[in-house]
Design an enzyme around this catalytic site. Sequence first.
Site, PDB file in Angstrom:
ATOM      1  N   SER A  60       4.918   0.860   0.732  1.00  0.00           N
ATOM      2  CA  SER A  60       4.820  -0.369   1.904  1.00  0.00           C
ATOM      3  C   SER A  60       6.247  -0.860   2.075  1.00  0.00           C
ATOM      4  O   SER A  60       7.354  -0.955   1.429  1.00  0.00           O
ATOM      5  CB  SER A  60       4.108  -1.293   1.370  1.00  0.00           C
ATOM      6  OG  SER A  60       4.151  -2.176   2.470  1.00  0.00           O
ATOM      7  N   TYR A 101       0.474  -7.940  -4.773  1.00  0.00           N
ATOM      8  CA  TYR A 101       0.050  -6.603  -4.122  1.00  0.00           C
ATOM      9  C   TYR A 101       1.596  -6.169  -3.867  1.00  0.00           C
ATOM     10  O   TYR A 101       1.534  -4.829  -4.314  1.00  0.00           O
ATOM     11  CB  TYR A 101      -0.691  -6.927  -2.789  1.00  0.00           C
ATOM     12  CG  TYR A 101      -0.614  -5.626  -1.895  1.00  0.00           C
ATOM     13  CD1 TYR A 101      -1.042  -4.486  -2.123  1.00  0.00           C
ATOM     14  CD2 TYR A 101       0.406  -5.747  -0.797  1.00  0.00           C
ATOM     15  CE1 TYR A 101      -0.900  -3.360  -1.421  1.00  0.00           C
ATOM     16  CE2 TYR A 101       0.551  -4.461  -0.021  1.00  0.00           C
ATOM     17  CZ  TYR A 101      -0.193  -3.419  -0.185  1.00  0.00           C
ATOM     18  OH  TYR A 101       0.180  -2.049   0.358  1.00  0.00           O
ATOM     19  N   LYS A 114       3.257  -2.232  -5.711  1.00  0.00           N
ATOM     20  CA  LYS A 114       3.937  -1.183  -4.964  1.00  0.00           C
ATOM     21  C   LYS A 114       5.456  -0.812  -5.463  1.00  0.00           C
ATOM     22  O   LYS A 114       5.886   0.160  -5.611  1.00  0.00           O
ATOM     23  CB  LYS A 114       3.882  -1.485  -3.603  1.00  0.00           C
ATOM     24  CG  LYS A 114       2.580  -1.375  -2.705  1.00  0.00           C
ATOM     25  CD  LYS A 114       2.004   0.089  -2.680  1.00  0.00           C
ATOM     26  CE  LYS A 114       0.540  -0.244  -2.419  1.00  0.00           C
ATOM     27  NZ  LYS A 114      -0.328   1.033  -2.664  1.00  0.00           N
TER      28      LYS A 114
HETATM   29  P1  NAD Z   1      -8.098   1.267   2.265  1.00  0.00           P
HETATM   30  O1  NAD Z   1      -8.649   0.025   1.233  1.00  0.00           O
HETATM   31  O2  NAD Z   1      -8.871   1.380   3.449  1.00  0.00           O
HETATM   32  O3  NAD Z   1      -7.928   2.542   1.057  1.00  0.00           O
HETATM   33  C1  NAD Z   1      -7.918   2.572  -0.170  1.00  0.00           C
HETATM   34  C2  NAD Z   1      -9.059   3.204  -0.814  1.00  0.00           C
HETATM   35  O4  NAD Z   1      -8.938   3.237  -2.278  1.00  0.00           O
HETATM   36  C3  NAD Z   1     -10.389   2.606  -0.529  1.00  0.00           C
HETATM   37  O5  NAD Z   1     -11.194   3.642  -0.063  1.00  0.00           O
HETATM   38  C4  NAD Z   1     -10.893   2.039  -2.116  1.00  0.00           C
HETATM   39  O6  NAD Z   1     -12.234   2.066  -2.130  1.00  0.00           O
HETATM   40  C5  NAD Z   1     -10.074   3.106  -2.918  1.00  0.00           C
HETATM   41  N1  NAD Z   1      -9.676   2.558  -4.323  1.00  0.00           N
HETATM   42  C6  NAD Z   1      -9.209   1.272  -4.589  1.00  0.00           C
HETATM   43  N2  NAD Z   1      -9.018   1.447  -5.799  1.00  0.00           N
HETATM   44  C7  NAD Z   1      -9.458   2.497  -6.427  1.00  0.00           C
HETATM   45  C8  NAD Z   1      -9.586   2.839  -7.762  1.00  0.00           C
HETATM   46  N3  NAD Z   1      -9.215   2.336  -8.889  1.00  0.00           N
HETATM   47  N4  NAD Z   1     -10.170   4.326  -7.863  1.00  0.00           N
HETATM   48  C9  NAD Z   1     -10.347   4.991  -6.731  1.00  0.00           C
HETATM   49  N5  NAD Z   1     -10.479   4.428  -5.636  1.00  0.00           N
HETATM   50  C10 NAD Z   1      -9.890   3.419  -5.317  1.00  0.00           C
HETATM   51  O7  NAD Z   1      -6.702   1.017   2.385  1.00  0.00           O
HETATM   52  P2  NAD Z   1      -5.545   1.912   3.184  1.00  0.00           P
HETATM   53  O8  NAD Z   1      -5.343   0.735   4.461  1.00  0.00           O
HETATM   54  O9  NAD Z   1      -6.143   2.951   3.693  1.00  0.00           O
HETATM   55  O10 NAD Z   1      -4.549   2.079   2.385  1.00  0.00           O
HETATM   56  C11 NAD Z   1      -4.065   3.129   1.636  1.00  0.00           C
HETATM   57  C12 NAD Z   1      -2.994   2.990   0.944  1.00  0.00           C
HETATM   58  O11 NAD Z   1      -1.891   2.668   1.458  1.00  0.00           O
HETATM   59  C13 NAD Z   1      -3.178   1.555  -0.362  1.00  0.00           C
HETATM   60  O12 NAD Z   1      -2.518   2.042  -1.560  1.00  0.00           O
HETATM   61  C14 NAD Z   1      -2.369   0.740   0.383  1.00  0.00           C
HETATM   62  O13 NAD Z   1      -1.904  -0.422  -0.565  1.00  0.00           O
HETATM   63  C15 NAD Z   1      -1.254   1.326   1.186  1.00  0.00           C
HETATM   64  N6  NAD Z   1      -0.887   0.759   2.306  1.00  0.00           N
HETATM   65  C16 NAD Z   1      -1.445   0.291   3.299  1.00  0.00           C
HETATM   66  C17 NAD Z   1      -1.030  -0.426   4.471  1.00  0.00           C
HETATM   67  C18 NAD Z   1      -1.822  -1.025   5.396  1.00  0.00           C
HETATM   68  O14 NAD Z   1      -1.549  -1.789   6.202  1.00  0.00           O
HETATM   69  N7  NAD Z   1      -3.214  -0.302   5.657  1.00  0.00           N
HETATM   70  C19 NAD Z   1       0.364  -0.610   4.467  1.00  0.00           C
HETATM   71  C20 NAD Z   1       1.209   0.026   3.421  1.00  0.00           C
HETATM   72  C21 NAD Z   1       0.733   0.653   2.205  1.00  0.00           C
HETATM   73  C1  UD1 Z   2       1.155  -7.613   5.701  1.00  0.00           C
HETATM   74  C2  UD1 Z   2       1.733  -7.686   4.289  1.00  0.00           C
HETATM   75  C3  UD1 Z   2       2.213  -6.481   3.873  1.00  0.00           C
HETATM   76  C4  UD1 Z   2       1.425  -5.355   3.879  1.00  0.00           C
HETATM   77  C5  UD1 Z   2       1.276  -5.185   5.296  1.00  0.00           C
HETATM   78  C6  UD1 Z   2       0.225  -4.082   5.653  1.00  0.00           C
HETATM   79  C7  UD1 Z   2       1.931 -10.146   4.162  1.00  0.00           C
HETATM   80  C8  UD1 Z   2       2.816 -11.460   3.822  1.00  0.00           C
HETATM   81  N1  UD1 Z   2       2.344  -8.844   4.178  1.00  0.00           N
HETATM   82  O1  UD1 Z   2       2.458  -7.660   6.299  1.00  0.00           O
HETATM   83  O2  UD1 Z   2       2.377  -6.742   2.162  1.00  0.00           O
HETATM   84  O3  UD1 Z   2       2.048  -4.188   3.481  1.00  0.00           O
HETATM   85  O4  UD1 Z   2       0.572  -6.514   5.752  1.00  0.00           O
HETATM   86  O5  UD1 Z   2      -1.121  -4.265   5.224  1.00  0.00           O
HETATM   87  O6  UD1 Z   2       0.654 -10.507   4.270  1.00  0.00           O
HETATM   88  N2  UD1 Z   2      -0.345 -12.493  12.426  1.00  0.00           N
HETATM   89  C9  UD1 Z   2      -0.975 -13.697  13.177  1.00  0.00           C
HETATM   90  N3  UD1 Z   2      -2.356 -13.923  13.031  1.00  0.00           N
HETATM   91  C10 UD1 Z   2      -3.014 -13.288  12.000  1.00  0.00           C
HETATM   92  C11 UD1 Z   2      -2.501 -12.279  11.279  1.00  0.00           C
HETATM   93  C12 UD1 Z   2      -1.081 -12.020  11.434  1.00  0.00           C
HETATM   94  O7  UD1 Z   2      -0.032 -14.323  14.022  1.00  0.00           O
HETATM   95  O8  UD1 Z   2      -4.176 -13.479  12.036  1.00  0.00           O
HETATM   96  C13 UD1 Z   2       1.126 -12.151  12.346  1.00  0.00           C
HETATM   97  C14 UD1 Z   2       1.967 -12.527  11.125  1.00  0.00           C
HETATM   98  O9  UD1 Z   2       2.380 -13.619  11.146  1.00  0.00           O
HETATM   99  C15 UD1 Z   2       2.904 -11.558  11.109  1.00  0.00           C
HETATM  100  C16 UD1 Z   2       2.026 -10.419  11.969  1.00  0.00           C
HETATM  101  O10 UD1 Z   2       1.150 -10.882  12.927  1.00  0.00           O
HETATM  102  O11 UD1 Z   2       3.871 -11.700  11.905  1.00  0.00           O
HETATM  103  C17 UD1 Z   2       1.556  -9.015  11.454  1.00  0.00           C
HETATM  104  O12 UD1 Z   2       0.886  -9.644  10.287  1.00  0.00           O
HETATM  105  P1  UD1 Z   2       0.091  -8.660   9.272  1.00  0.00           P
HETATM  106  O13 UD1 Z   2      -0.754  -7.707  10.211  1.00  0.00           O
HETATM  107  O14 UD1 Z   2      -0.498  -9.358   8.274  1.00  0.00           O
HETATM  108  O15 UD1 Z   2       1.052  -7.531   8.564  1.00  0.00           O
HETATM  109  P2  UD1 Z   2       2.522  -8.197   7.882  1.00  0.00           P
HETATM  110  O16 UD1 Z   2       2.548  -9.589   7.769  1.00  0.00           O
HETATM  111  O17 UD1 Z   2       3.800  -7.450   8.338  1.00  0.00           O
END
Ligand code: NAD
Ligand code: UD1
Length: 351
Positions: free
Chosen positions: A139, A164, A168
């Site tokens: 991330s 969290y 990462k």
């Molecule tokens: P998600 O929660 O929708 O998907 C993660 C999946 O992993 C889920 O289906 C959950 O059931 C499964 N899981 C969790 N722990 C497990 C375990 N111990 N064993 C087997 N399965 C397990 O999340 P996502 O948004 O699809 O994210 C996928 C990956 O990307 C994650 O590692 C997340 O941290 C990373 N990531 C997501 C975002 C985002 O904004 N969505 C941003 C940066 C990084």
């Molecule tokens: C967040 C996480 C980051 C994670 C990423 C993707 C934090 C501090 N960081 O990032 O670790 O990798 O999500 O999952 O939480 N906002 C509002 N109102 C809301 C929600 C968000 O104004 O109800 C604003 C936030 O202040 C920010 C922007 O929207 O400026 C994006 O927020 P968000 O979607 O939570 O992502 P990040 O903060 O970038």
Amino acid sequence: MSSLLCKIEQIFKYMNILVTGGAGFIGSHTLIELYAAGHTAVVVDNLSNSNPESLRRVAKIIGTDSIPFHELDVRDRGGLNKLMEEQKFDACIHFAGLKAVGESVEKPWEYYENNISGTLTLVDVMRNHGCKNIIFSSSATVYGDPVEIPITEKCPKGQCTNPYGWTKSMLEQVLMDMQKADPEWNVVLLRYFNPVGAHPSGLIGENPNGIPNNLMPYITQVAVGKRPELGVFGNDYDTPDGTGVRDYIHVVDLARGHVCALKAIERKCGLEIFNLGTGHGYSVLDMVNAFIRVNGVKVPYSIKPRRAGDIATCYSNPAKAEKELGWKAQYGIEEMVRDSWNWQKLNPEGF
Ligand code: NAD
Ligand code: UD1
């Protein structure tokens, strides 16, 4: 088509991919792109944050009966051993992990245990079975408050503001050290910026539990009437309109980035790090206004205090992924808000 986007013709080998967390938001979209590129995939997921219906819908989109799926926790060494004894994988795309920032502050042990133990167990079983190719979901949070904007991969990592984020950052270090000690490993760390949107079919999308932490699912839940209004966290940042600026990326583009990252694995890249973002920064109000304009719906909002741990501006320089993987995001803000709304509208209660 992903084939056009990352010059997939250069991949002469179709791979069998282990997709951990494949029932989740990004994993489910990635399955579609893997199959579209000719690969096969087997999903391992403990369903702690997902619904198996997502996999049935992925199968429907792909036009196949079912996606091979094992309800398994990546901390379950015996289960993973059995699976890898039964079949050979060319690489693993490792999505499985817990990802709710606020929850990680409340339950740090659960986050470190799940994300770190899970990854350590997975990579140990992988190497014991001779599979040393992994793409890891990281991330932009690892950059902390970034020292350069737009952020390149050379930007030093920073202080994370929550457990969290630290999982990462620590897991990146674990994988880098393992690769250094054993150069047979090919490790691709993908640093995602802010994934939003959904498959254009509206069949799969983001399905958060409880109150959404992230901006886009909050907007869609307000638009569909599940929540009264959006709180905009701060309008006094040093940004054009005072609200936070982020690099939102359509989940289909992100999914295609994983297919392209397999090219790095195939050419035995050793360690590689790529930002997956669009390179454009949009403010909270840009996103809200685009959502209202494109979808013709109301999104009431009010300005609230800043959220602890937030930074003003975060967007990528994605040039490295374009140069080395042939990957570039294709979708813009209009497709992001359109597809997010399409998914929410068609599935007001999620799966
Ligand atoms: P998600 O929660 O929708 O998907 C993660 C999946 O992993 C889920 O289906 C959950 O059931 C499964 N899981 C969790 N722990 C497990 C375990 N111990 N064993 C087997 N399965 C397990 O999340 P996502 O948004 O699809 O994210 C996928 C990956 O990307 C994650 O590692 C997340 O941290 C990373 N990531 C997501 C975002 C985002 O904004 N969505 C941003 C940066 C990084
Ligand atoms: C967040 C996480 C980051 C994670 C990423 C993707 C934090 C501090 N960081 O990032 O670790 O990798 O999500 O999952 O939480 N906002 C509002 N109102 C809301 C929600 C968000 O104004 O109800 C604003 C936030 O202040 C920010 C922007 O929207 O400026 C994006 O927020 P968000 O979607 O939570 O992502 P990040 O903060 O970038």
